[in-house]
Write an enzyme that holds these catalytic residues in place. Structure first.
Site, PDB file in Angstrom:
ATOM      1  N   ASP A  81       0.830  -1.207   0.000  1.00 29.58           N
ATOM      2  CA  ASP A  81       0.000   0.000   0.000  1.00 29.58           C
ATOM      3  C   ASP A  81       0.867   1.261   0.000  1.00 29.58           C
ATOM      4  O   ASP A  81       1.988   1.249   0.504  1.00 29.58           O
ATOM      5  CB  ASP A  81      -0.893  -0.021   1.254  1.00 29.58           C
ATOM      6  CG  ASP A  81      -2.048   0.951   1.147  1.00 29.58           C
ATOM      7  OD1 ASP A  81      -2.306   1.476   0.042  1.00 29.58           O
ATOM      8  OD2 ASP A  81      -2.698   1.209   2.175  1.00 29.58           O
ATOM      9  N   ASN A  84     -10.749  -2.907  -6.027  1.00 27.40           N
ATOM     10  CA  ASN A  84      -9.985  -1.888  -6.765  1.00 27.40           C
ATOM     11  C   ASN A  84     -10.635  -1.468  -8.095  1.00 27.40           C
ATOM     12  O   ASN A  84     -10.260  -0.441  -8.672  1.00 27.40           O
ATOM     13  CB  ASN A  84      -8.542  -2.347  -7.012  1.00 27.40           C
ATOM     14  CG  ASN A  84      -7.667  -2.314  -5.776  1.00 27.40           C
ATOM     15  OD1 ASN A  84      -6.705  -3.080  -5.647  1.00 27.40           O
ATOM     16  ND2 ASN A  84      -7.978  -1.437  -4.821  1.00 27.40           N
TER      17      ASN A  84
HETATM   18  C1  FPP Z   1      -2.151   0.196  -3.196  1.00 26.19           C
HETATM   19  O1  FPP Z   1      -1.634   1.503  -3.147  1.00 26.19           O
HETATM   20  C2  FPP Z   1      -1.607  -0.482  -4.335  1.00 26.19           C
HETATM   21  C3  FPP Z   1      -2.330  -1.064  -5.326  1.00 26.19           C
HETATM   22  C4  FPP Z   1      -3.790  -1.072  -5.359  1.00 26.19           C
HETATM   23  C5  FPP Z   1      -1.664  -1.691  -6.479  1.00 26.19           C
HETATM   24  C6  FPP Z   1      -0.503  -2.547  -6.132  1.00 26.19           C
HETATM   25  C7  FPP Z   1       0.334  -2.680  -7.327  1.00 26.19           C
HETATM   26  C8  FPP Z   1       1.657  -2.606  -7.342  1.00 26.19           C
HETATM   27  C9  FPP Z   1       2.524  -2.500  -6.168  1.00 26.19           C
HETATM   28  C10 FPP Z   1       2.401  -2.603  -8.594  1.00 26.19           C
HETATM   29  C11 FPP Z   1       2.244  -3.763  -9.446  1.00 26.19           C
HETATM   30  C12 FPP Z   1       2.520  -5.096  -8.873  1.00 26.19           C
HETATM   31  C13 FPP Z   1       2.969  -6.110  -9.624  1.00 26.19           C
HETATM   32  C14 FPP Z   1       2.992  -7.484  -9.134  1.00 26.19           C
HETATM   33  C15 FPP Z   1       3.459  -5.863 -10.976  1.00 26.19           C
HETATM   34  P1  FPP Z   1      -2.646   2.704  -3.249  1.00 26.19           P
HETATM   35  O2  FPP Z   1      -2.818   3.058  -4.669  1.00 26.19           O
HETATM   36  O3  FPP Z   1      -3.924   2.350  -2.563  1.00 26.19           O
HETATM   37  O4  FPP Z   1      -1.896   3.814  -2.478  1.00 26.19           O
HETATM   38  P2  FPP Z   1      -2.535   4.980  -1.603  1.00 26.19           P
HETATM   39  O5  FPP Z   1      -3.191   4.311  -0.430  1.00 26.19           O
HETATM   40  O6  FPP Z   1      -1.385   5.816  -1.231  1.00 26.19           O
HETATM   41  O7  FPP Z   1      -3.514   5.677  -2.493  1.00 26.19           O
END
Ligand code: FPP
Length: 253
Positions: free
Chosen positions: A31, A79
């Site tokens: 996250d 998501n």
């Molecule tokens: C949460 O951060 C992250 C995600 C919903 C996506 C996770 C994806 C990756 C780490 C990259 C791709 C992974 C692979 C395996 C290629 P957020 O967007 O909710 O962050 P925030 O809470 O700061 O908004």
């Protein structure tokens, strides 16, 4: 009925991997990508790309820390509620990541699996996922599981449906159903339960991740945003796990 597959053993001792006191299976809620990008005045996808680049370092950090199984939460069933730009950008990122990293993962001895419901994913992505699972299926150094369109409740619902179908068709006797039965229908049926679940970015919730499997996991909620998470911090958290006294509901004698 789902084939009764042997669960990997529970012994953690391995001469070349750690000292046997660390977690064998670590699961990570990656996250903080959005905030990481925002802090730099960049779009959220910039943070996801930076987050994707972190994955390799953490996979490589598994063997020296005695971690055999790493499960990462890449995209949840919730998501899809994000903007169309972010969702389609993430889907393209997954395709790009698999295409770019497949050979390196295969050559590094990593076995890749995907968990989650594939129905909403596009055919090209599914094809890449299938191929990556296939070309790494003989590997055993690190078992990397990528949760993609995964939700713990959705997984339990899908498992229950298949279990009910087996009861209806006479393949499963309802009298034999106990807490060993449902896990055989879960996406994770070949994996041991996670010993340690790490969530980055300062939020202390599990967000529908591995609900059944993490019943007795240790949790670490850390402030680091995922794109800043390093192999060193991973090592510190796995070492800290070694100091925990896990009793699984019992008492120490
Ligand atoms: C949460 O951060 C992250 C995600 C919903 C996506 C996770 C994806 C990756 C780490 C990259 C791709 C992974 C692979 C395996 C290629 P957020 O967007 O909710 O962050 P925030 O809470 O700061 O908004």
């Amino acid at each position: 009925m789902v084939a009764a597959l042997e669960k990997p053993g529970t012994s953690n001792a391995s001469p070349e991997q750690g000292d046997g006191t660390g977690p064998r299976h670590v699961a990570v809620i990656m996250d903080g990508n959005g905030r990481w990008a925002q802090m730099r005045g960049r779009p959220r996808l910039f943070g996801h790309h930076a987050g994707a680049r972190r994955v390799r370092e953490i996979v490589e950090a598994c063997p020296p820390n005695g971690v055999k199984y790493l499960t990462i939460f890449a995209f949840s069933t919730e998501n899809w509620k994000r903007t169309q730009v972010e969702v389609s950008g993430l889907m393209k990122l997954f395709q790009r990541y698999i295409t770019k990293e497949a050979r390196a993962l295969a050559d590094a001895g990593v076995r890749v699996r995907f968990i989650g419901d594939r129905v909403r994913l596009n055919n090209k992505l599914i094809e890449l996922m299938d191929n990556l699972e296939l070309i790494t299926s003989g590997n055993d150094k690190v078992h990397l599981t990528i949760a993609l369109n995964y939700g713990g409740r959705d997984e339990v619902a899908r498992a229950t449906k298949r279990l009910a179908q087996d009861v209806a068709s006479g393949k499963l006797d309802p009298e034999t159903v106990d807490e060993e039965t449902l896990p055989k229908y879960l996406d994770t049926y070949v994996l041991p339960d996670p010993d340690l679940v790490i969530r980055t970015s300062g939020e202390a919730r599990i967000s529908n991740f591995l609900l059944w499997q993490s019943a007795y996991s240790e949790y670490e909620f850390i402030d680091t945003l995922w794109p800043d998470f390093t192999a060193q911090e991973f090592g510190e958290l796995t070492a800290k796990y070694g100091t925990k006294d896990r009793r699984f509901g019992g008492v120490k004698v």
